[in-house]
Design a protein around this motif. Structure first.
Motif, PDB file in Angstrom:
ATOM      1  N   ALA A   1      36.925  35.842  38.899  1.00  0.00           N
ATOM      2  CA  ALA A   1      36.935  35.620  40.350  1.00  0.00           C
ATOM      3  C   ALA A   1      38.172  36.215  41.004  1.00  0.00           C
ATOM      4  O   ALA A   1      39.187  36.447  40.345  1.00  0.00           O
ATOM      5  CB  ALA A   1      36.876  34.121  40.636  1.00  0.00           C
ATOM      6  N   ARG A   2      38.042  36.478  42.298  1.00  0.00           N
ATOM      7  CA  ARG A   2      39.169  36.922  43.115  1.00  0.00           C
ATOM      8  C   ARG A   2      39.214  36.075  44.375  1.00  0.00           C
ATOM      9  O   ARG A   2      38.187  35.575  44.829  1.00  0.00           O
ATOM     10  CB  ARG A   2      38.978  38.373  43.563  1.00  0.00           C
ATOM     11  CG  ARG A   2      39.102  39.403  42.459  1.00  0.00           C
ATOM     12  CD  ARG A   2      38.979  40.787  43.058  1.00  0.00           C
ATOM     13  NE  ARG A   2      39.932  40.959  44.163  1.00  0.00           N
ATOM     14  CZ  ARG A   2      39.895  41.975  45.030  1.00  0.00           C
ATOM     15  NH1 ARG A   2      38.946  42.881  44.947  1.00  0.00           N
ATOM     16  NH2 ARG A   2      40.792  42.078  45.989  1.00  0.00           N
ATOM     17  N   THR A   3      40.400  35.951  44.957  1.00  0.00           N
ATOM     18  CA  THR A   3      40.542  35.276  46.246  1.00  0.00           C
ATOM     19  C   THR A   3      41.136  36.272  47.230  1.00  0.00           C
ATOM     20  O   THR A   3      42.180  36.862  46.947  1.00  0.00           O
ATOM     21  CB  THR A   3      41.439  34.030  46.108  1.00  0.00           C
ATOM     22  OG1 THR A   3      40.799  33.112  45.224  1.00  0.00           O
ATOM     23  CG2 THR A   3      41.648  33.341  47.451  1.00  0.00           C
ATOM     24  N   VAL A   4      40.437  36.470  48.348  1.00  0.00           N
ATOM     25  CA  VAL A   4      40.926  37.411  49.359  1.00  0.00           C
ATOM     26  C   VAL A   4      40.860  36.797  50.753  1.00  0.00           C
ATOM     27  O   VAL A   4      39.919  36.066  51.064  1.00  0.00           O
ATOM     28  CB  VAL A   4      40.120  38.736  49.362  1.00  0.00           C
ATOM     29  CG1 VAL A   4      40.244  39.474  48.045  1.00  0.00           C
ATOM     30  CG2 VAL A   4      38.662  38.492  49.696  1.00  0.00           C
ATOM     31  N   PRO A   5      41.864  37.083  51.598  1.00  0.00           N
ATOM     32  CA  PRO A   5      41.771  36.657  52.990  1.00  0.00           C
ATOM     33  C   PRO A   5      40.874  37.634  53.746  1.00  0.00           C
ATOM     34  O   PRO A   5      40.838  38.826  53.403  1.00  0.00           O
ATOM     35  CB  PRO A   5      43.210  36.739  53.483  1.00  0.00           C
ATOM     36  CG  PRO A   5      43.872  37.747  52.600  1.00  0.00           C
ATOM     37  CD  PRO A   5      43.097  37.839  51.313  1.00  0.00           C
ATOM     38  N   ALA A   6      40.143  37.138  54.705  1.00  0.00           N
ATOM     39  CA  ALA A   6      39.380  38.038  55.576  1.00  0.00           C
ATOM     40  C   ALA A   6      39.082  37.331  56.893  1.00  0.00           C
ATOM     41  O   ALA A   6      38.720  36.154  56.905  1.00  0.00           O
ATOM     42  CB  ALA A   6      38.081  38.497  54.918  1.00  0.00           C
TER      43      ALA A   6
END
Ligand SMILES: Nc1nc2c(c(=O)[nH]1)N[C@H]1C(S)=C(S)[C@@H](COP(=O)(O)O)O[C@H]1N2
Ligand SMILES: [Mo]
Length: 361
Positions: free
Chosen positions: A81-86
Motif C-alpha cells: 500500500a501507499r498513502t498519498v495526499p490529494a
C-alpha cells in the motif's frame, strides 16, 4: 444566490444541495487546515449510494489484457500500500457564481477537499493483468447505477464510468480503501475508490467494480455528453474534450461571502489554492476590483497534488460600505488565473477569479 442571502439546509454541518442523489457541500468558511476532516468532506453522487459488503465485493480487471483476473477486498488489503495526499475538486465547483445560470448542482466554494488516501497503485493491478500493447486507455466503472433524466441519454440504467489515459493509469492512480487513516465511508466509495491525482474528481471513481483496458478512446456518457468541454487548440475549431486536469485556482474561505467586517481594522483573509500544471508560486489579493494586487503569505510547504493554504492581512477602509475581495493564484510556470469566464467551459471548470462581497461596518 450567495450563502448570506439564503439559509441553506445543513446536515452535520454540510450544505444539502440535493438529498437523492446525495450531494453535500462543505461551507468553505469552515476550512480548518491542510487536511479536510472526513465528516466535512463534500459528497457528490449521481445515483443512489450502493450498499456493498466488503466480503461480497469483487474487482474485475479485464479488456485489452493478457491475463484478466478478479480480486476481493482482503486480497487488495494484502498488497503493498501507499498513502498519498490529494485534493479532490468537483468540476462544477463555483457554479453558483456563473452570471448566466447553467444547469447542474449549484455549488458555491466547497465542492473541494484535501485528504490523504491509502491504497494500492493501479499500476500493480495492470502489471498483473499484463496490458496488451494496443491498449491506450483504462476505463474505471463504479457499481452505482441509474437512469439519466434528460436526453440525449442511453436507454435504461447505466453505471458511472470514466476513462484515463494508460500512461496516467500506470503513473499515479491509487485504488484507495482509506481516507485520512479511516476506512472509506459508503458516501466516499466503500469498499474501494480510485484517486486520480491532479484531475477533477469525476475521474476518481467511487465503489469501483471494474477496470477495463481499451484500445479505443472511451466515449461513455460521463466522458462525452457530460463532463466535457470545448477546447480550441487548432485555430477556432472547437473540439469536445473530456474534462481532466484541475485548473489553477485560489479561493477565499474567510471572510465569507456576505460577511460584515469592521472598518479601519486588520482582517485576516484566509483560503487555499490548488490545481494547474505546476506548483503554486503566488497568491494575490485585490480589494479594489482588480486594479491593484498584494501578495498573500503561502503557509506550510508545497505538497504535490494537494492544495496550499495562504493568508493575508487586509487593512479595511475607514468608510463603511460594500467591498469586493478577490484572490488569484499564479503557478511556478508564470500562469495566472483569468479574470474572465471562458464560456467554452460550459457548466464546468469554473476557474476564473471570483468576487467575494463583504460589508465594512
Ligand atoms: N461511482 C461513482 N464515482 C464517482 C461519482 C459517482 O457519482 N459515482 N461522482 C464523481 C464526482 S463528479 C466527484 S466530484 C467525486 C466526489 O467524491 P466525494 O463524494 O468523495 O467527494 O466522485 C466522483 N466519483
Ligand atoms: Mo464532480
Amino acid at each position: 444566490m450567495k450563502s448570506a442571502d439564503k439559509q441553506n439546509d445543513l446536515l452535520n454541518g454540510l450544505i444539502v444541495r440535493e438529498q437523492e442523489p446525495l450531494n453535500l457541500e462543505m461551507p468553505f468558511s469552515t476550512l480548518s487546515g491542510f487536511t479536510t476532516p472526513n465528516e466535512s468532506f463534500y459528497v457528490r453522487c449521481h445515483f443512489p449510494i450502493p450498499e456493498i459488503a466488503a466480503a461480497d465485493w469483487r474487482l474485475k480487471v479485464e479488456g485489452e489484457v493478457e491475463a484478466p483476473f478478479e480480486l476481493g477486498y482482503d486480497d487488495l488489503l494484502q498488497m503493498e500500500a501507499r498513502t498519498v495526499p490529494a485534493t479532490l475538486e468537483c468540476a462544477g465547483n463555483n457554479r453558483i457564481f456563473l452570471e448566466q445560470k447553467v444547469k447542474g448542482v449549484q455549488w458555491e466554494l466547497g465542492a473541494v477537499g484535501n485528504a490523504s488516501w491509502t491504497g494500492v497503485p493501479l499500476s500493480a493491478l495492470l502489471a498483473r493483468a499484463k496490458v496488451k500493447p494496443g491498449a491506450i486507455e483504462v476505463i474505471l466503472e463504479g457499481a452505482d447505477e441509474g437512469e439519466i433524466a434528460n436526453p440525449p441519454r442511453p436507454a435504461g440504467k447505466i453505471r458511472f464510468a470514466r476513462s484515463i489515459p494508460l500512461s496516467k493509469a500506470q503513473d499515479d492512480v491509487l485504488l484507495a480503501y482509506e481516507m485520512n487513516g479511516e476506512k472509506l465511508s459508503a458516501t466516499h466509495g466503500f469498499p474501494v475508490r480510485a484517486i486520480v491525482p491532479g484531475w477533477y474528481a469525476m475521474a476518481s471513481i467511487k465503489w469501483l467494480g471494474r477496470i477495463i483496458a481499451t484500445s479505443k478512446p472511451f466515449a461513455g456518457y460521463y466522458q462525452s455528453i457530460d463532463y466535457s468541454y470545448w477546447e480550441r487548440t487548432s485555430g477556432e475549431l472547437p473540439t469536445l474534450r473530456p474534462l481532466a486536469e484541475q485548473q489553477l485556482k485560489a479561493e477565499i474561505a474567510r471572510p465569507e461571502n456576505g460577511a460584515a467586517v469592521p472598518a479601519s481594522a486588520t482582517v485576516k483573509v484566509h483560503g487555499a489554492a490548488w490545481g494547474g500544471a505546476a506548483e503554486i508560486a503566488k497568491v494575490e489579493i485585490s480589494a479594489d476590483d482588480g486594479r491593484t494586487w498584494s501578495a498573500a503569505q503561502l503557509l506550510g510547504e508545497p505538497v504535490k497534488d494537494a492544495w496550499r493554504l495562504w493568508e493575508y492581512d487586509w487593512r479595511t477602509p475607514a468608510t463603511p460600505g460594500p467591498q469586493t475581495l478577490m484572490a488569484r493564484a499564479t503557478d511556478s510556470r508564470g500562469h495566472t488565473q483569468s479574470p474572465a469566464r471562458n464560456a467554452d467551459h460550459g457548466t464546468y471548470m469554473i476557474s476564473h477569479v471570483l468576487p467575494i462581497r463583504v460589508e465594512v461596518r
